[in-house]
Scaffold this active site. Structure first.
Site, mmCIF file in Angstrom:
data_model
loop_
_atom_site.group_PDB
_atom_site.id
_atom_site.type_symbol
_atom_site.label_atom_id
_atom_site.label_comp_id
_atom_site.label_asym_id
_atom_site.label_seq_id
_atom_site.Cartn_x
_atom_site.Cartn_y
_atom_site.Cartn_z
ATOM 1 N N ASP A 9 83.789 54.900 71.200
ATOM 2 C CA ASP A 9 84.425 55.817 72.145
ATOM 3 C C ASP A 9 83.362 56.323 73.112
ATOM 4 O OD1 ASP A 9 83.023 57.749 70.744
ATOM 5 O OD2 ASP A 9 84.769 58.942 70.181
ATOM 6 N N CYS A 66 81.342 56.139 66.952
ATOM 7 C CA CYS A 66 81.917 57.310 67.633
ATOM 8 C C CYS A 66 80.980 58.479 67.334
ATOM 9 C CB CYS A 66 83.373 57.552 67.238
ATOM 10 S SG CYS A 66 83.682 58.026 65.524
ATOM 11 N N THR A 68 80.921 60.678 64.830
ATOM 12 C CA THR A 68 80.536 60.673 63.409
ATOM 13 C C THR A 68 80.685 59.307 62.757
ATOM 14 O OG1 THR A 68 82.800 61.211 62.817
ATOM 15 C CG2 THR A 68 81.267 63.075 63.088
ATOM 16 N N HIS A 99 79.095 44.838 47.272
ATOM 17 C CA HIS A 99 80.132 45.172 46.288
ATOM 18 C C HIS A 99 81.539 45.249 46.884
ATOM 19 C CE1 HIS A 99 77.240 47.211 43.160
ATOM 20 N NE2 HIS A 99 76.808 46.034 43.592
ATOM 21 N N ARG A 110 76.253 61.065 66.796
ATOM 22 C CA ARG A 110 75.844 62.455 66.631
ATOM 23 C C ARG A 110 75.196 62.681 65.263
ATOM 24 N NH1 ARG A 110 81.500 64.914 69.036
ATOM 25 N NH2 ARG A 110 80.821 65.104 71.214
ATOM 26 N N HIS A 134 83.039 42.171 41.239
ATOM 27 C CA HIS A 134 83.446 42.941 42.422
ATOM 28 C C HIS A 134 84.642 42.318 43.139
ATOM 29 C CE1 HIS A 134 79.929 45.368 41.843
ATOM 30 N NE2 HIS A 134 79.187 44.275 41.809
HETATM 31 C C1 RB5 Z 1 85.013 63.024 69.887
HETATM 32 O O1 RB5 Z 1 84.762 64.357 70.219
HETATM 33 C C2 RB5 Z 1 84.820 62.825 68.397
HETATM 34 O O2 RB5 Z 1 85.846 63.469 67.711
HETATM 35 C C3 RB5 Z 1 84.758 61.355 68.039
HETATM 36 O O3 RB5 Z 1 83.704 60.739 68.694
HETATM 37 C C4 RB5 Z 1 84.544 61.033 66.558
HETATM 38 O O4 RB5 Z 1 83.430 61.710 66.061
HETATM 39 C C5 RB5 Z 1 85.719 61.180 65.685
HETATM 40 O O5 RB5 Z 1 85.675 60.926 64.479
#
Ligand code: RB5
Length: 165
Positions: A9, A66, A68, A99, A110, A134
């Site tokens: 994203d 993305c 996270t 596995h 981030r 597995h």
């Molecule tokens: C966008 O703000 C954020 O929510 C997205 O990049 C991601 O971390 C969602 O899981």
């Protein structure tokens, strides 16, 4: 040559170019399914797209980024046949291949820096599914996905040598 589909994203684009360059330097064939703009967008679009490309057999593996890694991996995991894992360290990345036979790796721009992200990618790509005991568990995951309760139960009681070790 192993074909990798990559997607992110708008938050993931901070990390994606460095990961694409790294994959290419390792000799992988990489196709980017976007986004390529900082304009706000929705991670399910790219998780779904990369998952579908992989499930269709157009690629061998997928990488998703993305903020996270969570949202985009959840989206990919809704596509039948996809086993996406979110990792922020290399050990889980390696074991997820050995596995769980994961076919998509996700991480968060981030959460991890570029050098750690590269280590995670390398650990994941260098590992491969070891099968054996597995395999039954991965087959059980498929049975859940197919809503096949009979198969799910049968796998648990299977004594086939296919699953020995
Ligand atoms: C966008 O703000 C954020 O929510 C997205 O990049 C991601 O971390 C969602 O899981």
């Amino acid at each position: 040559m192993t074909k990798i589909a990559i997607g992110s994203d708008h938050v993931g684009i901070e990390l994606k170019p460095a990961i694409i360059d790294y994959l290419k330097s390792l000799g992988y064939d990489v196709t980017d399914f976007g986004t390529n703009s900082a304009e706000r967008t929705d991670y399910p679009i790219y998780g779904k797209k990369v998952g579908e490309e992989l499930a269709a057999g157009n690629f061998d593996l997928g990488i998703l980024i993305c903020g996270t890694g969570v949202g985009i991996s959840l989206a990919a995991n809704k596509v039948p046949g996809i086993r996406a894992v979110v990792c922020s360290e290399p050990y889980s990345a390696q074991l997820s291949r050995q596995h769980n036979n994961t076919n998509i790796l996700a991480f968060g721009s981030r959460v991890v820096g570029v050098e750690l992200a590269k280590m995670i990618v390398k650990a994941w790509l260098d590992a491969s599914f070891i099968g054996g005991r597995h395999l039954r568990r991965v087959d059980e995951l498929a049975a859940i996905e197919q809503h096949d309760e009979q198969k799910f139960k049968a796998l648990q009681t299977s004594t086939s040598s296919r699953y020995a070790d």
